[in-house]
Design an enzyme around this catalytic site. Sequence first.
Site, PDB file in Angstrom:
ATOM      1  N   GLN A 291      50.961  61.044 -20.762  1.00  0.00           N
ATOM      2  CA  GLN A 291      51.346  60.727 -19.371  1.00  0.00           C
ATOM      3  C   GLN A 291      50.156  60.217 -18.562  1.00  0.00           C
ATOM      4  OE1 GLN A 291      54.323  60.652 -18.061  1.00  0.00           O
ATOM      5  NE2 GLN A 291      55.467  61.644 -19.694  1.00  0.00           N
TER       6      GLN A 291
ATOM      7  N   ASP B 223      46.240  65.567 -24.943  1.00  0.00           N
ATOM      8  CA  ASP B 223      47.516  64.854 -24.926  1.00  0.00           C
ATOM      9  C   ASP B 223      47.495  63.908 -23.730  1.00  0.00           C
ATOM     10  OD1 ASP B 223      50.115  64.012 -24.469  1.00  0.00           O
ATOM     11  OD2 ASP B 223      51.029  65.977 -24.751  1.00  0.00           O
TER      12      ASP B 223
ATOM     13  N   CYS C 132      61.444  68.751 -21.778  1.00  0.00           N
ATOM     14  CA  CYS C 132      60.696  69.194 -22.963  1.00  0.00           C
ATOM     15  C   CYS C 132      59.545  70.117 -22.585  1.00  0.00           C
ATOM     16  CB  CYS C 132      60.155  68.006 -23.781  1.00  0.00           C
ATOM     17  SG  CYS C 132      61.429  66.924 -24.398  1.00  0.00           S
TER      18      CYS C 132
ATOM     19  N   HIS D 274      53.968  69.946 -22.985  1.00  0.00           N
ATOM     20  CA  HIS D 274      55.190  69.381 -23.562  1.00  0.00           C
ATOM     21  C   HIS D 274      55.440  70.139 -24.878  1.00  0.00           C
ATOM     22  CE1 HIS D 274      57.613  66.295 -25.651  1.00  0.00           C
ATOM     23  NE2 HIS D 274      57.780  65.696 -24.486  1.00  0.00           N
TER      24      HIS D 274
ATOM     25  N   LYS E  23      55.490  54.609 -23.649  1.00  0.00           N
ATOM     26  CA  LYS E  23      55.272  55.062 -22.266  1.00  0.00           C
ATOM     27  C   LYS E  23      54.255  54.180 -21.553  1.00  0.00           C
ATOM     28  CE  LYS E  23      56.729  59.778 -23.045  1.00  0.00           C
ATOM     29  NZ  LYS E  23      56.366  61.194 -23.153  1.00  0.00           N
TER      30      LYS E  23
HETATM   31  C1  LIG Z   1      56.378  62.070 -24.013  1.00  0.00           C
HETATM   32  C2  LIG Z   1      55.339  63.098 -24.184  1.00  0.00           C
HETATM   33  C3  LIG Z   1      55.003  63.599 -25.442  1.00  0.00           C
HETATM   34  C4  LIG Z   1      55.719  63.168 -26.692  1.00  0.00           C
HETATM   35  O1  LIG Z   1      55.628  61.795 -26.882  1.00  0.00           O
HETATM   36  P1  LIG Z   1      56.552  61.066 -27.982  1.00  0.00           P
HETATM   37  O2  LIG Z   1      56.397  59.632 -27.638  1.00  0.00           O
HETATM   38  O3  LIG Z   1      57.947  61.574 -27.776  1.00  0.00           O
HETATM   39  O4  LIG Z   1      56.002  61.428 -29.307  1.00  0.00           O
HETATM   40  C5  LIG Z   1      53.989  64.529 -25.527  1.00  0.00           C
HETATM   41  N1  LIG Z   1      53.347  64.945 -24.439  1.00  0.00           N
HETATM   42  C6  LIG Z   1      53.636  64.503 -23.205  1.00  0.00           C
HETATM   43  C7  LIG Z   1      52.840  64.993 -22.044  1.00  0.00           C
HETATM   44  C8  LIG Z   1      54.653  63.575 -23.041  1.00  0.00           C
HETATM   45  O5  LIG Z   1      54.957  63.138 -21.821  1.00  0.00           O
END
Ligand SMILES: *Cc1c(COP(=O)(O)O)cnc(C)c1O
Length: 412
Positions: A209, A206, A370, A129, A232
């Site tokens: 997801q 990260d 993104c 992302h 999320k």
């Molecule tokens: C949504 C997302 C982000 C960013 O998250 P925010 O809530 O917008 O800060 C980063 N990495 C992944 C894989 C995402 O899906």
Amino acid sequence: MKQNKLKDFDVSKIRADFPILKREVNGKPLVYLDNGATTQKPQSVIDAITHYYSDMNSNVHRGVHYLSQISTDAFEVTRRNIQSFINARHEHEIIITTGTTHSINIIATCFGKANIGLGDEIIISAMEHHSNIVPWQMICEEKGAILKVIPMNEQGELDIEAYKGLFSEKTKIASFTYVSNSLGTINPIKDMIAIAHEHHVPVFLDAAQAIQHIKIDVQDLDVDFLAFSGHKMYGPTGIGVLYGKEDALNAIPPYQGGGDMIKEVTFEKTTYNELPFKFEAGTPNIEAGICLNAAIEYINAIGIDEIASYEEELLSYAQEQLETVPGIRFIGTAAHKSSVISFLIDGTHPYDVGVILDKLGIAVRTGHHCAQPVMDKFGIPGTIRASFALYNTKQEVDTLVAGLKRAANMLV
Ligand SMILES: *Cc1c(COP(=O)(O)O)cnc(C)c1O
């Protein structure tokens, strides 16, 4: 065992917990398939927000008065429940941030300040992302460091052999995603973390997801830093988590200066507060922090493993049914996937398909998600993405498939 549990998973009961799912869009029942962007909120989370402002509103970590104490206690309950949700060793390893993006920026900046110099190397992956690319590029630019990228194959899987070859004496940190938001690929992160550790390189994961779909145990993964967002995982926006191993967090300087992050301030010198407050300058998003706990309790009451099994079943049903759409082309066909399906329909633009689906009450995401480098890799400007959550149904999948067939008819 899994099968038995799944019998208890009552999706219609779950749907009743989410008031927004009752509404119509363009005169049609809402079919919400944009959960990769953000999830809907159960009534318990919505109620928690009202409850906070009606009964508790007060600043945290400051007052001796009653309201400040109860709001501080509630805020700290969230921290403890996050600790147990991801099995962190210590409560103070949980830093409350505004979201994944904020968490990544904290580590890129602070780890970068302490440990990254001219010619040093940072490893990320080809499926990140933007928020796990740009902060590292910024520190590279500032320090004269170099970004190395783990390549991926045509299925959208990372090339682990190539990853092993990226490490050198200069590698300072590796940062990659657990699950790709644009392709749905689940990466073999436990192996990837172990490989980095063989080279004495810490890993930032990260988990934006992954946290809502897969059981995460930070001690089992032995991950050094990890981030996710509340919105999320059925919680409020503007709140997120940065996990770090105690030693790793103690070894880096704070991010922002301000209230709460200090122990003592004089004009000559300031001493910083201990973890977690060292990284939590200023008044936090108190209501979101408190209400994130309601989301975690909601997930816990159903069980993350039960959610994972249900979503797996839904994903394979959706995959099967979508294959019947004429001209469909899947982007990201990894063997190991989470509940995201990205695709194109021959002879159509994703945006046009998205607009027709919206007229039918179906919410999907179209565009680059993104993750422009992922789109570049596949030589496309974007995809149509359906991303599923625990409240989606096979019937909704059927509605999507019918909508896509109709769109293809109109556009091709
Ligand atoms: C949504 C997302 C982000 C960013 O998250 P925010 O809530 O917008 O800060 C980063 N990495 C992944 C894989 C995402 O899906």
